[in-house]
Design a protein around this motif. Structure first.
Motif, PDB file in Angstrom:
ATOM      1  N   ALA A 165       0.815  -1.209   0.000  1.00 13.71           N
ATOM      2  CA  ALA A 165       0.000   0.000   0.000  1.00 13.71           C
ATOM      3  C   ALA A 165       0.850   1.261   0.000  1.00 13.71           C
ATOM      4  O   ALA A 165       0.376   2.339  -0.349  1.00 13.71           O
ATOM      5  CB  ALA A 165      -0.920  -0.008   1.214  1.00 13.71           C
TER       6      ALA A 165
ATOM      7  N   LEU B 127       2.424   2.332   2.794  1.00 12.28           N
ATOM      8  CA  LEU B 127       2.461   2.908   4.138  1.00 12.28           C
ATOM      9  C   LEU B 127       3.765   2.559   4.848  1.00 12.28           C
ATOM     10  O   LEU B 127       4.122   3.167   5.830  1.00 12.28           O
ATOM     11  CB  LEU B 127       1.271   2.400   4.949  1.00 12.28           C
ATOM     12  CG  LEU B 127      -0.095   2.826   4.406  1.00 12.28           C
ATOM     13  CD1 LEU B 127      -1.205   2.083   5.113  1.00 12.28           C
ATOM     14  CD2 LEU B 127      -0.279   4.322   4.543  1.00 12.28           C
TER      15      LEU B 127
ATOM     16  N   THR C  50       7.951   1.489   4.005  1.00 13.34           N
ATOM     17  CA  THR C  50       8.939   1.448   2.936  1.00 13.34           C
ATOM     18  C   THR C  50       9.768   0.188   3.063  1.00 13.34           C
ATOM     19  O   THR C  50      10.387  -0.023   4.103  1.00 13.34           O
ATOM     20  CB  THR C  50       9.862   2.675   3.028  1.00 13.34           C
ATOM     21  OG1 THR C  50       9.040   3.826   3.161  1.00 13.34           O
ATOM     22  CG2 THR C  50      10.720   2.792   1.797  1.00 13.34           C
TER      23      THR C  50
ATOM     24  N   PHE D 144       7.500   0.855  -6.248  1.00 11.39           N
ATOM     25  CA  PHE D 144       8.662   0.925  -5.372  1.00 11.39           C
ATOM     26  C   PHE D 144       9.791   0.130  -5.973  1.00 11.39           C
ATOM     27  O   PHE D 144       9.599  -0.973  -6.475  1.00 11.39           O
ATOM     28  CB  PHE D 144       8.355   0.378  -3.976  1.00 11.39           C
ATOM     29  CG  PHE D 144       9.572   0.365  -3.087  1.00 11.39           C
ATOM     30  CD1 PHE D 144       9.943   1.507  -2.398  1.00 11.39           C
ATOM     31  CD2 PHE D 144      10.386  -0.749  -2.998  1.00 11.39           C
ATOM     32  CE1 PHE D 144      11.085   1.520  -1.620  1.00 11.39           C
ATOM     33  CE2 PHE D 144      11.544  -0.737  -2.221  1.00 11.39           C
ATOM     34  CZ  PHE D 144      11.883   0.405  -1.532  1.00 11.39           C
TER      35      PHE D 144
ATOM     36  N   SER E 247      13.947  -0.290  -4.765  1.00 11.28           N
ATOM     37  CA  SER E 247      15.091   0.216  -3.994  1.00 11.28           C
ATOM     38  C   SER E 247      16.240   0.518  -4.947  1.00 11.28           C
ATOM     39  O   SER E 247      17.014   1.422  -4.700  1.00 11.28           O
ATOM     40  CB  SER E 247      15.502  -0.811  -2.951  1.00 11.28           C
ATOM     41  OG  SER E 247      15.886  -2.012  -3.567  1.00 11.28           O
ATOM     42  N   GLU E 248      16.291  -0.234  -6.021  1.00 11.47           N
ATOM     43  CA  GLU E 248      17.418  -0.058  -6.926  1.00 11.47           C
ATOM     44  C   GLU E 248      17.322   1.265  -7.686  1.00 11.47           C
ATOM     45  O   GLU E 248      18.290   1.983  -7.847  1.00 11.47           O
ATOM     46  CB  GLU E 248      17.446  -1.212  -7.912  1.00 11.47           C
ATOM     47  CG  GLU E 248      18.838  -1.697  -8.196  1.00 11.47           C
ATOM     48  CD  GLU E 248      18.781  -3.116  -8.739  1.00 11.47           C
ATOM     49  OE1 GLU E 248      19.242  -3.302  -9.869  1.00 11.47           O
ATOM     50  OE2 GLU E 248      18.265  -4.003  -8.033  1.00 11.47           O
ATOM     51  N   ASP E 249      16.113   1.566  -8.154  1.00  9.36           N
ATOM     52  CA  ASP E 249      15.954   2.777  -8.954  1.00  9.36           C
ATOM     53  C   ASP E 249      15.519   3.974  -8.117  1.00  9.36           C
ATOM     54  O   ASP E 249      15.264   5.053  -8.652  1.00  9.36           O
ATOM     55  CB  ASP E 249      14.919   2.544 -10.060  1.00  9.36           C
ATOM     56  CG  ASP E 249      15.336   1.367 -10.939  1.00  9.36           C
ATOM     57  OD1 ASP E 249      16.553   1.218 -11.134  1.00  9.36           O
ATOM     58  OD2 ASP E 249      14.455   0.617 -11.379  1.00  9.36           O
ATOM     59  N   GLY E 250      15.418   3.767  -6.821  1.00  6.60           N
ATOM     60  CA  GLY E 250      15.049   4.888  -5.951  1.00  6.60           C
ATOM     61  C   GLY E 250      13.632   5.368  -6.188  1.00  6.60           C
ATOM     62  O   GLY E 250      13.332   6.541  -6.021  1.00  6.60           O
TER      63      GLY E 250
ATOM     64  N   ASN F  10       9.796   5.490  -5.079  1.00  7.79           N
ATOM     65  CA  ASN F  10       8.898   5.216  -3.963  1.00  7.79           C
ATOM     66  C   ASN F  10       7.674   6.102  -4.115  1.00  7.79           C
ATOM     67  O   ASN F  10       7.644   7.241  -3.663  1.00  7.79           O
ATOM     68  CB  ASN F  10       9.601   5.487  -2.632  1.00  7.79           C
ATOM     69  CG  ASN F  10       8.765   5.014  -1.457  1.00  7.79           C
ATOM     70  OD1 ASN F  10       7.719   4.393  -1.648  1.00  7.79           O
ATOM     71  ND2 ASN F  10       9.214   5.319  -0.249  1.00  7.79           N
TER      72      ASN F  10
ATOM     73  N   PRO G 297       1.554   6.461  -1.020  1.00  7.34           N
ATOM     74  CA  PRO G 297       0.343   5.641  -1.044  1.00  7.34           C
ATOM     75  C   PRO G 297      -0.806   6.308  -1.794  1.00  7.34           C
ATOM     76  O   PRO G 297      -1.574   5.620  -2.477  1.00  7.34           O
ATOM     77  CB  PRO G 297      -0.003   5.469   0.432  1.00  7.34           C
ATOM     78  CG  PRO G 297       0.886   6.393   1.176  1.00  7.34           C
ATOM     79  CD  PRO G 297       2.065   6.648   0.331  1.00  7.34           C
TER      80      PRO G 297
ATOM     81  N   ARG H 125      21.181   0.713  -1.912  1.00 11.74           N
ATOM     82  CA  ARG H 125      21.513   0.901  -3.322  1.00 11.74           C
ATOM     83  C   ARG H 125      20.808   2.115  -3.933  1.00 11.74           C
ATOM     84  O   ARG H 125      20.914   2.365  -5.109  1.00 11.74           O
ATOM     85  CB  ARG H 125      21.184  -0.368  -4.092  1.00 11.74           C
ATOM     86  CG  ARG H 125      22.371  -1.344  -4.108  1.00 11.74           C
ATOM     87  CD  ARG H 125      21.954  -2.669  -4.693  1.00 11.74           C
ATOM     88  NE  ARG H 125      21.215  -3.453  -3.719  1.00 11.74           N
ATOM     89  CZ  ARG H 125      20.564  -4.573  -4.040  1.00 11.74           C
ATOM     90  NH1 ARG H 125      20.539  -4.994  -5.277  1.00 11.74           N
ATOM     91  NH2 ARG H 125      19.926  -5.256  -3.117  1.00 11.74           N
ATOM     92  N   MET H 126      20.039   2.821  -3.119  1.00 10.04           N
ATOM     93  CA  MET H 126      19.316   3.967  -3.667  1.00 10.04           C
ATOM     94  C   MET H 126      20.267   5.102  -4.015  1.00 10.04           C
ATOM     95  O   MET H 126      21.269   5.309  -3.343  1.00 10.04           O
ATOM     96  CB  MET H 126      18.319   4.467  -2.617  1.00 10.04           C
ATOM     97  CG  MET H 126      16.942   4.687  -3.180  1.00 10.04           C
ATOM     98  SD  MET H 126      15.940   5.520  -1.978  1.00 10.04           S
ATOM     99  CE  MET H 126      14.941   4.198  -1.408  1.00 10.04           C
TER     100      MET H 126
ATOM    101  N   ASN I  44      17.959  10.663  -5.145  1.00 13.15           N
ATOM    102  CA  ASN I  44      16.645  10.093  -4.931  1.00 13.15           C
ATOM    103  C   ASN I  44      16.340   9.968  -3.450  1.00 13.15           C
ATOM    104  O   ASN I  44      15.229  10.223  -3.003  1.00 13.15           O
ATOM    105  CB  ASN I  44      16.568   8.710  -5.574  1.00 13.15           C
ATOM    106  CG  ASN I  44      16.204   8.836  -7.037  1.00 13.15           C
ATOM    107  OD1 ASN I  44      15.553   9.803  -7.422  1.00 13.15           O
ATOM    108  ND2 ASN I  44      16.646   7.885  -7.834  1.00 13.15           N
TER     109      ASN I  44
ATOM    110  N   VAL J 199      -4.363   9.397   4.048  1.00 15.11           N
ATOM    111  CA  VAL J 199      -3.295   9.357   3.046  1.00 15.11           C
ATOM    112  C   VAL J 199      -3.767   8.569   1.838  1.00 15.11           C
ATOM    113  O   VAL J 199      -3.600   8.978   0.693  1.00 15.11           O
ATOM    114  CB  VAL J 199      -2.024   8.698   3.641  1.00 15.11           C
ATOM    115  CG1 VAL J 199      -0.995   8.461   2.551  1.00 15.11           C
ATOM    116  CG2 VAL J 199      -1.436   9.578   4.727  1.00 15.11           C
TER     117      VAL J 199
END
Lengths: 375, 391, 614
Positions: free
Chosen positions: A50, A52, A54, A68, A70-73, A75, A78, C10-11, C15, C515
Motif C-alpha cells: 500500500a 504505508l 517502505t 517501489f 530500492s534499486e531505482d530509488g 517510492n 500511497p 543501493r538507492m 533520490n 493518506v
C-alpha cells in the motif's frame, strides 16, 4: 485491472527481518489472503504494497507501474497508488459523521458534489447503513462502524483493496455476516482484494489464493483447497484446518513394490504413494486429516484397522469430533453426523482415502500423498 | 544526547576563541559624533537648543533609575510637544542595556538619569559611552565639582528610627548601631542589590572615614578602638554594622516597616524621601540628623550617606539636542519639581533651595559620607569581597 | 537519517534526499533541528564564552584588562578563592560564601521542594482520579491556582501571614500573630523551610497534573485484576499503582527539581531577610557587578539541567513501556473512601482555600488599604483600582490601575506577548509532536525531541541573560520581538510535550486512512489530526499563554522598560514598595489568566492539566 508483483521484498526492523525476500504475484481480480500467526510479516507486507511502509529492499509493481524499487530509488506515495485500505481498528474519524467520513476522501479527489452525494448514497445502500448517515462513529456498534469503514474504503472505487484483519474486532456472528458481505463485495466490485488475517477459516472461505507466511518467509501460495489437501510442509498442514491434522511420528522403509512400510509407536502400516517418489530419510511424519479417520461403531477385533478407545467425544450437531486413543497416541477424528460415544468405548478405526500425507521429519517438507493401510 | 553534547563542546570551545579575538578596540581622541555636538551645545542658549531640538524627529527615549522621571518626562513632552518614552529601571539594568545598545548600535536611550558614580566613571564615561553636557543657562549655578559628570540631584540615605514606646534610644553615634542589643534591629537594603549602598560601605574604609570612625568610637566608649584583625576602624564598623542588619529588598518597604506601631526599637538606613509616602507612618519616625539639628547633638561621625544622580547623553543618541534640552529642563525649578516637591532630594542647581523643612545641600555634604568614584574603583575588589563575606 | 541510508543501500543519493523530504515529518524535523540549534545551542555557546571573558566595569578594573579579553578571572574568583577565610575575623572563604554554600542551599531547597510537590500533588492526583472523594470538580479547578499565580505571590502571602515581631526584620505582625497571637519561630517564617514549602506548593499542581495524567490513562484493568485476586486496597496502591506511576513520578521529581533550581523571586522574599542565599539570588546580584561570575552560575545551573535531562531520558525509555496509551481508558472503578470521604475532602478544601483563595483575598485587601497593617475601614480606598489624580499617594502612578494608561498598555502588551507565544509555541508544538511521533525511533526524532525539551532546563533568568547578550550581536533581537521569540522558545517544551502526547494517543491509521484517499498533508493536519486531538493540542497553546502572563525572570532583562509587561511592572512596583498597586496588578494578572483559562476550557475543552499531563 492491475496485477501486483512483489520481487525480492525485504523489510528489516533493526537486525530482524520482518519480511524476508518475498516474491509474490497477485493476479487482477484475485482475493488473496496473507495468512499466518501474529508477527509473521503479513501486515508489514500489506502495508508495503500500500505504500504505508517502505521496504528495505526489492521492487513492487502495481499494474504496469513500478511503485517501489530500492534499486531505482522509486517510492510512490500511497495516495498515488490508487489503492484502498481497510484498517483493523477501522480508523474512522471520530469528529466526522458517517456521511462526512465517506465523502471526505471523495472531496479530496475533486469529485463534484452531486457525484459525491450519489456515490455516498449508493454505498450507504450497498452496506445497509442508510439510517446512520448523520451519526458519529462513537454512536455506532462495532459492526456498523465496520460497514462505514468499508464504505469509506470503497468510495473512490479503488482497483486494489487492502484489508488488514478487518473482522478481528467483531463477534462470531457478525464476523460470519461480514464474511459473506466481503465475498459479495469482491464479486460486485471486481477489484483485487489483498486480505490479511490470522484466522485460517477466513482465509479458506474467502480467498481465491492463500499466501501462508511464517517468520517473514512465504510457506505456501496456493488456492485454499490445495493448501488444505496438499500443504507444502508441516507448518502449513498444522496451521490450516480445524480441528488440526493428526501427526504421527514413524520410521519409514521403502519396499520393492513402491510402497512404504511405516512403523509408528502404536501401530505399523503400509503407505501407497499416489506417485513415484524417492524416500531419502527414515524419520517421517504421517499427516492425517481428522475426517480421514473412519470409526467403526461395532468393535470387531481383527477387522482391517486399528483398535482404539474413545478418549473424549464432542458432538456439535452437524459433526462430531472424537478423540481416540491408540496405544499411547491420541488421534482426532471427525465424523459428519451427531453421535455420542461413551468414553472408554472400544472402537475400530481405519484410514480413509488417498489424501494421507507423508512429511520429512527433519525438513518438515511434504513428501507425498497416498493411502495408508494398517498391518 | 551524547552526540549533541560532544558537538556542543567543540563548538563552544571554538566560539569562545572567536568571540574573544574580535574584541579589541581603540578609543578615539578626537571628539566626534554626539560628544562633539554636546561640546558645541554647551555654548548654545536655551532658545537655540529649543530650535535645534525641534528639528529632530523620532521617539525620544529616557532611562532613569528614579520613578519620578515619568512625571518630569510627561511635563517636558507637553511643554515642547515631543513624543517621549521613559523607562524606570534599576541602575544595573541601565548599565547592562546601555552597554548592549551602544555596542550593538541599537537605537535605545537618548539620555539617562543614573546613579553609582564609580560604575558610571569606569564603564560609561571612560569608554565614551555617555557624554557629559552642562547647559549654558545653569552652568553658573552648579558646583564645579558637580559639573563633570553633571549632577542632576543628590539623594540621601539617613539613619532613621522608630520612636514608639517608652525606651526610645536616641542615636548619637554610629557605633551604637553595632551594639549587641541592635542585632537584627537595623534594617538596610543589601549592598548586593543596590550599588550605592556598597559604595557607601567602601567609602567607610577610606582613611578619612576610618579615622573619623576611630575617633567616634573613642568618643562613645572613652577608649581606643581595638582593631583585632581588621585593617582599620572602617572595616570593623562595616563588619559589625552589617552583622546587626536585616536586609529588606526596598527602601520604601523599609520605611513602611520601621514606621509600624509594632516596630519599636527598630532603626534603618534608607532614603529620606521615602517619608513622603502616604503609606509610611512618618509620625512614628525620627530622622537622626533632623533631631541632631534640633538638639544640637550631631550623629558621630556621619548621619548617613549621600550620592548623586547624574544626567547624561548616550553616545548613540538619535535626538542629542532634545537630550540637551531635557537636561537643561531637569536643572530648572520646573524640571526639578517632581523631586523637589518633597524632602530628600537636592538639585545640582545651587539656586534651587531644598524643600521647606529639609536641610540645605551644603549641610548634608558636611555630615554625610559622599561617593569618591576613584577611591571606590581602586578598592572595590578588596572591600566588596569583604562586604560580601559579611552578608 | 543514517538509518534511512541503511534501509536502502543501493538507492541513489539524490533520490534518497527527495524521498526523505517527501515526508512532511522529515521536513519538520530538519527545520526544527536547525531552528532549535540556533535558538538554544547558539545562545548557550554565547553564555559559555561569556564566562571566559572580562566584562566592563568591576571585572575590567579588577583584572586590569580590557573588556572582551580572554581570562580565567571569573572562575578563579568564584570557584577557587578558598584561602581567604581567616582574614579580618571571618571564617569562610569568598568562594564558599558566593558559590558553594548557595549551591548547597539550592540543592537542599530543590530536593525538599520537589519531594513536597510530588507528595502533595501525587496524593491529590490519586484522590481525584482514583477515589470517590467529594468536590472533585472544585478541587481540580482550584488546585491549579498556585501554578497560575506568579510564584512569589505565595511567598508574599507566606510572610504576610506568618511574620511577627520576633523574626526577621521584626517590625510588624502578620495575620497569624495579630489575630491568633501565635508567634511562629524564625525557621518557619524565613529561610530554608518556607522557601522549600512555598516552592513545593507552587509546583504541586505541576506534579498533580503530570501524575494525574498518568493515573487517568493507566488501564484500570491492572488494578481491577488485582482487586479480583482479593488484594487489599493499600496493597494495590503500593504494589500496582505506585510502581506503575513511579517512572512518571521520578520524571516529575526531576522536572520540579529543575524548575525550583532557577526560582529567583521566592528565595529573595523569604531568604534574604535571614541571609539565606541560593544560586539564583547570587547570580542575580552578580549579574549587575561581576557578570562573568553570574554567567558561571548560570552555566552551573544549566549543567544540572542537562544532567537531569539525561537522567530523565533513561527513565522515559522505561516509562513508555509502562504507560502505553492504548486509547481512552475504560471505566475506572473508584476507591470508596467511605467514612473518610468527608473529613479528607474537608481537610483538602481547607488547605486549598488557604493556598489558593486566601492569597487572592489578601491581595485584594492589601490593594485597598492606604497604610500597611491598618485594616480598618477608614484606612481603605478603591483609589488604587479606580481612582484618578492620585498624586497624594505618591506611588508612581496618578491613576488607579483600571484607568491608568500605563497599566492598560502593559496589560495589552502582556496579552499580546502571551497570545503570540501561545500561537507560535503551540503551533510549533503540534508540528514537532507530529514529526517526533511519526519518525519515532530515528536519530533525528530523538535529537529534536531533546532539543525541544532543552529550553525547559535553562533557568529563565540565565536564558534571558543569554538572549540579552545575543541581542548585542544580533540587533534585530530587540523589543517585543525579542520577548516573543524567547517566550516561544522557552515554552516550546510545554507545547511539544502535549503535541507528542496527543500524537501518541492518535492511532497512526487515522492519518493513513486519509493518506490513502489522497488528502494532502496540510489538510490532514487541519481537518483530521488537529480536530480529533483539539483539546490536547489547545492545551499546548494554553500553557505557554499562562506561563507568559505570569513570567518574570525570563523577561526582566529583555523588556525595553519595566512598564512593558504587567509582571515586570509588578516587580518594579514591589521593589519600589508600592505594594497597593503591586497587589492590585497581581490580582489583575491572576484574574485575567483565570478568565481566559476558564473561557478556553469551556469553549474548547482544553485545560492546563491536559497540556502537560495526558
Amino acid at each position: 485491472m492491475p496485477e501486483i508483483i512483489l520481487e525480492n521484498i525485504t523489510k528489516m526492523f533493526g537486525k530482524t527481518a520482518a519480511v524476508d525476500h518475498l516474491d509474490l504475484l497477485i493476479h487482477s481480480g484475485d482475493f488473496i489472503t496473507l495468512l499466518g500467526p501474529s508477527g509473521c510479516g503479513k501486515t508489514t507486507t500489506l502495508r508495503m504494497i500500500a505504500g504505508l511502509e517502505t521496504p528495505t529492499e526489492g521492487k513492487i509493481t502495481i499494474g504496469d507501474r513500478v511503485v517501489f524499487s530500492s534499486e531505482d530509488g522509486i517510492n510512490i506515495p500511497p495516495n498515488k497508488r490508487d489503492v484502498g485500505f481497510l484498517f483493523q481498528n477501522y480508523a474512522l474519524w471520530p469528529h466526522m459523521t458517517v456521511y462526512q467520513n465517506i465523502a471526505f476522501g471523495l472531496e479530496n479527489l475533486k469529485w463534484s458534489k452531486p457525484d459525491i452525494e450519489s456515490r455516498v448514497a449508493e454505498l450507504l445502500a450497498l452496506l445497509k447503513i442508510e439510517p446512520f448517515s448523520k451519526r458519529y462513529p462513537s454512536e455506532l456498534s462495532g459492526g456498523q462502524q465496520q460497514r462505514v469503514a468499508i464504505a469509506r474504503t470503497l468510495a473512490p472505487n479503488p482497483k486494489v483493496l487492502f484489508l488488514d484483519e478487518p473482522l478481528s474486532n467483531l463477534d462470531a456472528k457478525l464476523r460470519l455476516e461480514m464474511r459473506t458481505e466481503l465475498k459479495r463485495l469482491h464479486l460486485s466490485t471486481k477489484a483485487t482484494f489483498v486480505y490479511v488475517t490470522h484466522d485460517q477459516l477466513e482465509a479458506m472461505t474467502l480467498s481465491t489464493k492463500v499466501c501462508l507466511m511464517k517468520n517473514g518467509i512465504m510457506q505456501q501460495y496456493a488456492p485454499p483447497l490445495e493448501v488444505y489437501s496438499q500443504p507444502a510442509n508441516l507448518f502449513a498442514a498444522d496451521f490450516v484446518g480445524n480441528p488440526a491434522m493428526n501427526f504421527i511420528d514413524a520410521k519409514a522403509a521403502c519396499r520393492p513394490d513402491g510402497s512404504v512400510g511405516l512403523k509408528a509407536d502404536s501401530f505399523s502400516g503400509v503407505f501407497m504413494p499416489d506417485e513415484k517418489f524417492k524416500l531419502d530419510c527414515s524419520d517421517v511424519v504421517i499427516g492425517i486429516r481428522p475426517e480421514f479417520i473412519g470409526i467403526h461403531d461395532e468393535f470387531q477385533p481383527g477387522l482391517q484397522g486399528l483398535d482404539a478407545t474413545v478418549y473424549s467425544n464432542m458432538p456439535s450437531g452437524m459433526e462430531t469430533t472424537v478423540k481416540l486413543k491408540v496405544g499411547e497416541t491420541i488421534l482426532t477424528s471427525v465424523i459428519f453426523r451427531g453421535v455420542d460415544y461413551p468414553v472408554d468405548k472400544k472402537v475400530g478405526i481405519s484410514f480413509l482415502g488417498d489424501d494421507i500425507l507423508l512429511f520429512d521429519k527433519e525438513s518438515g517438507l511434504k513428501l507425498v500423498s497416498g493411502s495408508l493401510k494398517t498391518e | 544526547m551524547k552526540k549533541i553534547l560532544s558537538i556542543a563542546c567543540i563548538i563552544i570551545a571554538s566560539c569562545a576563541m572567536l568571540l574573544a579575538m574580535g574584541a579589541g578596540e581603540t578609543p578615539a581622541d578626537e571628539l566626534t559624533g554626539v560628544a562633539a555636538l554636546a561640546r558645541d551645545g554647551e555654548k548654545l542658549t536655551h532658545d537655540q537648543l529649543v530650535l535645534k531640538a525641534s528639528d529632530e524627529t523620532g521617539v525620544f527615549r529616557v532611562y532613569g533609575n528614579t520613578s519620578r522621571i515619568t512625571t518630569a518626562v510627561e511635563a517636558f513632552g507637553k511643554l515642547y510637544n515631543i513624543q517621549i518614552e521613559s523607562s524606570n529601571l534599576k541602575d544595573s539594568e541601565i548599565y547592562e542595556k546601555l552597554e548592549i545598545e551602544i555596542d550593538g548600535k541599537i537605537n535605545g536611550a537618548d539620555m539617562v538619569m543614573i546613579q553609582d558614580g564609580a560604575q558610571l566613571k569606569s564603564q560609561m564615561v571612560s569608554t565614551g559611552n555617555l557624554v557629559n553636557f552642562v547647559p549654558l543657562s545653569v552652568k553658573g549655578y552648579v558646583d564645579a565639582d558637580d559639573q563633570n559628570p553633571l549632577v542632576q540631584q543628590y539623594i540621601n540615605k539617613l539613619f532613621i528610627w522608630n520612636n514608639k514606646g517608652d525606651s526610645v534610644k536616641n542615636f548619637t553615634n554610629v557605633w551604637q548601631f553595632t551594639e549587641p542589643e541592635m542585632k537584627g534591629n537595623v534594617i538596610f537594603k543589601s549592598p548586593e542589590l543596590e550599588q550605592v549602598n556598597m559604595n557607601f560601605l567602601i567609602m567607610c574604609t577610606s582613611d578619612k572615614w576610618a579615622g573619623k570612625l576611630a575617633q567616634a568610637y573613642k568618643n562613645l566608649y572613652g577608649k581606643d578602638i581595638d582593631l583585632g584583625s581588621y585593617k582599620n576602624a572602617g572595616y570593623k564598623w562595616v563588619a559589625e554594622f552589617l552583622g546587626n542588619c536585616t536586609f529588606i529588598k526596598s527602601d520604601t518597604t523599609i520605611a513602611e516597616e520601621i514606621s509600624q506601631d509594632t516596630a519599636a526599637g527598630k532603626a534603618g538606613l534608607f532614603v529620606l524621601s521615602k517619608l513622603r509616602s502616604s503609606s509610611v507612618l512618618s509620625d512614628n519616625l525620627t530622622v537622626g540628623e533632623y533631631r541632631a539639628v534640633e538638639t544640637g547633638t550631631a550623629i558621630e561621625p556621619f548621619a548617613g550617606f549621600m550620592y548623586p544622580m547624574y544626567a547624561m547623553i548616550t553616545s548613540n543618541a538619535t535626538r542629542p539636542y532634545t537630550a540637551m534640552l531635557f537636561i537643561e529642563y531637569l536643572m530648572t525649578a520646573d524640571g526639578f519639581q517632581p523631586w523637589g516637591k518633597s524632602i530628600g532630594a537636592y538639585s545640582g542647581n545651587g539656586s534651587l533651595p531644598a524643600k521647606e523643612g529639609d536641610l540645605p545641600l551644603s549641610t548634608w555634604k558636611d555630615c554625610l559620607v559622599m561617593e569618591d568614584p576613584d577611591f571606590i574603583l581602586s578598592n572595590y575588589e578588596d572591600v566588596s569581597s569583604f562586604v560580601i563575606k559579611n552578608l | 537519517m543514517a538509518k534511512d541510508q541503511a534501509k536502502a543501500p543501493r538507492m541513489l543519493f539524490g533520490n534518497k534526499v527527495v524521498v526523505f523530504f517527501s515526508k512532511p515529518a522529515n521536513v519538520i524535523l530538519v527545520v526544527f533541528f536547525v531552528l532549535l540549534c540556533m535558538l538554544t545551542l547558539y545562545p548557550l555557546l554565547t553564555l559559555v564564552s561569556e564566562t571566559f571573558t572580562v566584562h566592563a566595569g568591576r571585572e575590567s578594573i579588577a583584572t586590569g584588562q580590557k573588556r572582551g579579553t580572554l581570562s580565567l578571572y571569573s572562575f578563579k574568583k568564584l570557584l577557587f578563592t578558598l584561602d581567604d577565610g581567616g582574614e579580618q575575623g571571618y571564617k569562610s572563604s569568598t568562594s564558599w560564601i558566593q558559590f558553594y554554600s548557595p549551591l548547597f542551599n539550592t540543592l537542599s531547597v530543590s530536593l525538599l521542594s520537589s519531594f513536597l510537590a510530588i507528595l502533595f500533588g501525587g496524593v491529590v492526583a490519586w484522590l481525584v482520579t482514583r477515589t470517590n472523594i467529594r468536590f472533585k470538580k472544585f478541587i481540580s479547578a482550584v488546585f491549579v491556582f498556585p501554578y497560575i499565580m506568579p510564584s512569589w505571590t505565595l511567598a508574599m502571602f507566606w510572610s504576610n501571614f506568618f511574620k511577627n515581631v520576633n523574626v526577621g526584620p521584626g517590625t510588624s505582625n502578620g495575620i497569624m500573630a495579630a489575630v491568633f497571637g501565635i508567634m511562629m519561630p524564625e525557621w518557619f517564617v524565613y529561610g530554608f523551610f518556607p522557601i522549600s514549602m512555598v516552592l513545593g506548593l507552587h509546583y504541586a499542581p505541576f506534579a498533580y497534573i503530570l501524575i494525574g495524567g498518568i493515573l487517568r490513562n493507566m488501564d484500570a484493568n491492572l488494578e481491577e485484576a488485582a482487586s479480583i485476586l482479593k488484594t487489599p486496597r493499600w496493597r494495590i496502591v503500593s504494589r500496582i499503582t505506585l510502581p506503575i506511576v513511579m517512572p512518571a513520578m521520578l520524571s516529575t521529581l526531576l522536572l520540579v527539581f529543575a524548575s525550583t533550581m532557577s526560582a529567583y523571586a521566592v528565595p529573595v522574599f523569604l531568604g534574604s531577610p535571614v541571609r539565606y542565599y541560593v544560586l539564583s539570588t547570587k547570580m542575580m546580584s552578580l549579574m549587575s557587578t561581576y557578570k562573568g561570575q553570574g554567567y558561571i552560575i548560570a552555566s552551573v545551573m544549566i549543567i544540572f539541567g542537562v544532567v537531569i535531562l539525561a537522567i530523565n531520558q533513561s527513565f522515559t525509555g522505561k516509562r513508555k513501556s509502562f504507560t502505553t496509551v492504548t486509547g481512552k481508558s475504560s471505566q475506572i472503578s473508584l476507591v470508596n473512601l467511605k467514612k473518610a470521604n468527608w473529613p479528607i475532602a474537608l481537610i483538602l478544601m481547607i488547605v486549598l482555600v488557604l493556598l489558593a483563595i486566601l492569597p487572592l483575598v489578601s491581595f485584594a485587601l492589601e490593594s485597598v488599604i492606604i497604610k500597611a497593617g491598618d485594616y480598618s475601614l477608614s484606612n481603605m480606598t478603591l483609589d488604587f483600582w479606580i481612582g484618578r489624580n492620585l498624586d497624594y499617594l505618591d506611588q508612581g502612578d496618578a491613576n488607579g490601575i483600571l484607568f491608568s494608561p500605563k497599566v492598560l498598555k502593559a496589560l495589552g502588551n502582556s496579552l499580546l506577548l502571551g497570545i503570540s507565544c501561545a500561537v507560535i509555541a503551540g503551533t510549533c508544538g503540534v508540528l514537532v509532536g507530529y514529526g517526533i511521533v511519526k519518525r519515532r525511533g530515528t536519530w533525528l526524532s530523538g535529537a529534536v525531541n531533546n532539543l525541544s525539551f532543552f529550553p525547559y532546563l535553562l533557568p529563565s533568568l540565565a536564558f534571558g541573560a543569554i538572549y540579552l547578550a545575543m541581542s548585542g550581536k544580533l540587533p534585530f533581537i530587540n523589543g517585543m520581538f525579542a520577548l516573543i521569540l524567547i517566550g516561544s522558545v522557552k515554552y516550546l517544551p510545554f507545547a511539544s510535550r502535549s503535541g507528542i502526547n496527543a500524537m501518541l494517543q492518535l492511532s497512526n491509521e487515522i492519518e493513513e486512512a486519509a493518506v490513502i484517499v489522497n488528502v494532502p498533508w496540510w489538510k490532514r493536519m487541519t481537518r483530521i489530526i488537529f480536530p480529533i486531538q483539539k483539546s490536547s493540542f489547545l492545551s499546548g497553546y494554553l500553557l505557554p499563554f499562562v506561563s507568559c502572563m505570569r513570567e518574570l525572570s525570563l523577561f526582566t532583562l529583555l523588556v525595553p522598560t519595566s512598564d512593558t509587561l504587567l509582571t515586570t511592572m509588578l516587580m518594579q512596583y514591589s521593589e519600589k514598595g508600592w505594594d497597593q498597586f503591586g497587589n492590585a496588578i497581581n490580582l489583575l494578572i491572576i484574574i485575567v489568566v483565570l478568565i481566559i483559562n476558564f473561557a478556553v476550557n469551556k469553549l474548547t475543552g482544553a485545560s492546563i492539566d491536559k497540556g502537560i499531563g495526558a
